[in-house]
Design an enzyme around this catalytic site. Sequence first.
Site, PDB file in Angstrom:
ATOM      1  N   TRP A  12     132.085  26.903  42.526  1.00  0.00           N
ATOM      2  CA  TRP A  12     132.708  28.173  42.919  1.00  0.00           C
ATOM      3  C   TRP A  12     131.636  29.260  42.920  1.00  0.00           C
ATOM      4  O   TRP A  12     130.840  29.342  41.992  1.00  0.00           O
ATOM      5  CB  TRP A  12     133.826  28.580  41.948  1.00  0.00           C
ATOM      6  N   GLU A  25     135.985  24.986  45.218  1.00  0.00           N
ATOM      7  CA  GLU A  25     137.079  25.918  44.883  1.00  0.00           C
ATOM      8  C   GLU A  25     137.059  27.107  45.845  1.00  0.00           C
ATOM      9  O   GLU A  25     136.037  27.739  46.046  1.00  0.00           O
ATOM     10  CB  GLU A  25     136.906  26.421  43.436  1.00  0.00           C
ATOM     11  N   LYS A  44     138.732  30.904  47.282  1.00  0.00           N
ATOM     12  CA  LYS A  44     139.245  32.144  46.684  1.00  0.00           C
ATOM     13  C   LYS A  44     139.612  33.116  47.791  1.00  0.00           C
ATOM     14  O   LYS A  44     139.074  33.043  48.900  1.00  0.00           O
ATOM     15  CB  LYS A  44     138.172  32.741  45.775  1.00  0.00           C
ATOM     16  N   ASP A  81     142.864  26.978  42.632  1.00  0.00           N
ATOM     17  CA  ASP A  81     143.116  27.823  41.465  1.00  0.00           C
ATOM     18  C   ASP A  81     144.325  28.677  41.836  1.00  0.00           C
ATOM     19  O   ASP A  81     144.306  29.358  42.878  1.00  0.00           O
ATOM     20  CB  ASP A  81     141.864  28.680  41.210  1.00  0.00           C
ATOM     21  N   HIS A 115     144.156  32.245  43.226  1.00  0.00           N
ATOM     22  CA  HIS A 115     143.293  32.496  44.379  1.00  0.00           C
ATOM     23  C   HIS A 115     144.004  32.537  45.726  1.00  0.00           C
ATOM     24  O   HIS A 115     143.405  32.213  46.753  1.00  0.00           O
ATOM     25  CB  HIS A 115     142.176  31.447  44.421  1.00  0.00           C
ATOM     26  N   HIS A 138     142.871  24.514  38.935  1.00  0.00           N
ATOM     27  CA  HIS A 138     142.637  25.473  37.864  1.00  0.00           C
ATOM     28  C   HIS A 138     143.972  26.143  37.622  1.00  0.00           C
ATOM     29  O   HIS A 138     144.504  26.805  38.520  1.00  0.00           O
ATOM     30  CB  HIS A 138     141.613  26.542  38.288  1.00  0.00           C
ATOM     31  N   ASP A 184     143.933  38.069  40.854  1.00  0.00           N
ATOM     32  CA  ASP A 184     143.432  36.932  40.081  1.00  0.00           C
ATOM     33  C   ASP A 184     143.040  37.399  38.684  1.00  0.00           C
ATOM     34  O   ASP A 184     141.884  37.340  38.289  1.00  0.00           O
ATOM     35  CB  ASP A 184     142.210  36.359  40.837  1.00  0.00           C
ATOM     36  N   ASP A 205     143.726  36.300  35.736  1.00  0.00           N
ATOM     37  CA  ASP A 205     143.436  35.297  34.716  1.00  0.00           C
ATOM     38  C   ASP A 205     144.100  35.573  33.374  1.00  0.00           C
ATOM     39  O   ASP A 205     143.464  35.485  32.332  1.00  0.00           O
ATOM     40  CB  ASP A 205     141.915  35.104  34.566  1.00  0.00           C
ATOM     41  N   ASP A 240     141.998  27.738  33.513  1.00  0.00           N
ATOM     42  CA  ASP A 240     141.003  28.750  33.875  1.00  0.00           C
ATOM     43  C   ASP A 240     141.611  30.140  33.733  1.00  0.00           C
ATOM     44  O   ASP A 240     142.182  30.668  34.670  1.00  0.00           O
ATOM     45  CB  ASP A 240     140.508  28.521  35.316  1.00  0.00           C
TER      46      ASP A 240
HETATM   47  C1  RNT Z   1     136.846  32.626  39.532  1.00  0.00           C
HETATM   48  C2  RNT Z   1     137.115  31.177  39.572  1.00  0.00           C
HETATM   49  C3  RNT Z   1     136.234  30.319  38.703  1.00  0.00           C
HETATM   50  C4  RNT Z   1     135.914  30.932  37.354  1.00  0.00           C
HETATM   51  C5  RNT Z   1     135.272  30.010  36.370  1.00  0.00           C
HETATM   52  C6  RNT Z   1     134.708  30.749  35.202  1.00  0.00           C
HETATM   53  O1  RNT Z   1     137.758  33.349  40.219  1.00  0.00           O
HETATM   54  O2  RNT Z   1     138.433  30.933  39.272  1.00  0.00           O
HETATM   55  O3  RNT Z   1     136.767  29.055  38.586  1.00  0.00           O
HETATM   56  O4  RNT Z   1     137.058  31.476  36.774  1.00  0.00           O
HETATM   57  O5  RNT Z   1     134.342  29.240  36.996  1.00  0.00           O
HETATM   58 ZN    ZN Z   2     139.057  28.959  38.912  1.00  0.00          ZN
END
Ligand code: RNT
Ligand code: ZN
Length: 418
Positions: free
Chosen positions: A182, A223, A225, A258, A261, A285, A293, A295, A326
């Site tokens: 990523w 990955e 986004k 993820d 994303h 993720h 995003d 988290d 994640d």
């Molecule tokens: C970021 C991605 C990625 C990170 C990690 C730390 O938006 O989700 O996967 O969160 O690699």
């Molecule tokens: Zn991620």
Amino acid sequence: MSYADAKKEYEKYGIDTDKAIEKLKNVSVSLHCWQGDDVRGFDTDPNKPLTGGIQTTGNYLGRARTPEELMADIDEVLKLVPGKVKLNLHACYAIFDDENPWVDRNKIEPKHFKKWVDFCKERGLGCDFNPTFFSHPKCDPLTLSSPNEETRRFWIEHGKACIRISEYLAEELGEPCIMNIWTGDGFKDIPADRLGPRERYKESIDEILSEPYDFNKVKPCIESKVFGIGVEAYTVGSAEFALSYAAKNMDKCIPLMDNGHYHPTEVVSDKIPALLAFFPEIALHITRPIRWDSDHVVLFDDETKEMAKEIVRCGGLDGKVKIALDYFDASINRISAWTVGFRNVQKALLYAILQPDCLKELQDKNNFTKLMVMQEELKTLPFGEVWNEYCKDCKAPVDGEWFEKVEKYEKDILMKRA
Ligand code: RNT
Ligand code: ZN
């Protein structure tokens, strides 16, 4: 109500709770090391800002500052969660010491992860890995898609080094290593060239994946986004880019989704079966986006349950779906954040395994009335009893019995890290 009584309730729907518990015990879920230190790592100035469009917010006491502290914190989490854990490391968590002094990311080697291997071996954990293409002076701000050849080379070398480290982890630990690519590459404002960076990104990944590796041991992921903070207008590794890359290179890599994303009304639960119609393996993720995003810590909420249901229904527990966490919250106790999220993913998986097979039949017979009734009734089955039984079976604390341990750890250990 006792577990035996709960078991009888589930039996009425043809569901075997003992079997469900046995099934989940063998599913590994990857625990992200970066919740413990707000994604800082050990290879650059810990006070530098995070870059690449990701952010941690909050300044709760007790962030891990050294490998020893991070390992101690992970150990604490391992005591509090049920199920099979895999560790997920980022390249920026390389461990440097007198014997192996600091090197830049393009020069890291397996030996810089030897202490992590020992850590995993002692605890019987497999390990996943991630190159770290962010929070580094060589982000210009682009990495693999940079027009600057020197920058791009640096990051390609980093990616190749990470393939070698991933193979080392897989070989040492006897479990495949999922290596996720990523980057936060993108632009804050309207670009003048959208294709160029993507062509360079594609070439760079091609080069990284030209490093020899055994695809049974190392599973590179791509990955995607949608956007990040400061990178709002354009993301090089968009959904279409990442998915197309993975589809064109199915013998070398797998796609990773993820759930933070995508656009807010899109759901990864629906994307899981869409991808599994084409890919033998996919990676996830699991996170919790609030408006972006962000988290946040994963909850036992509807979409987490729905993703778990799709993983289970699609046969994903047998290795087809690689499950990783994640998220990173710096505003609350980090051990608790890790534990709550991990336990919730386990809860959601158990909840999903406990769905009866007859639901599919109702759908196929167009009996949507009964399908709705059943789906609603299943929600109030005595799930808590089965969950507690699972925790006990895994020798993990049941709900209500672990938080005081976190409070004690905070008082005895974390508070002293001021
Ligand atoms: C970021 C991605 C990625 C990170 C990690 C730390 O938006 O989700 O996967 O969160 O690699
Ligand atoms: Zn991620």
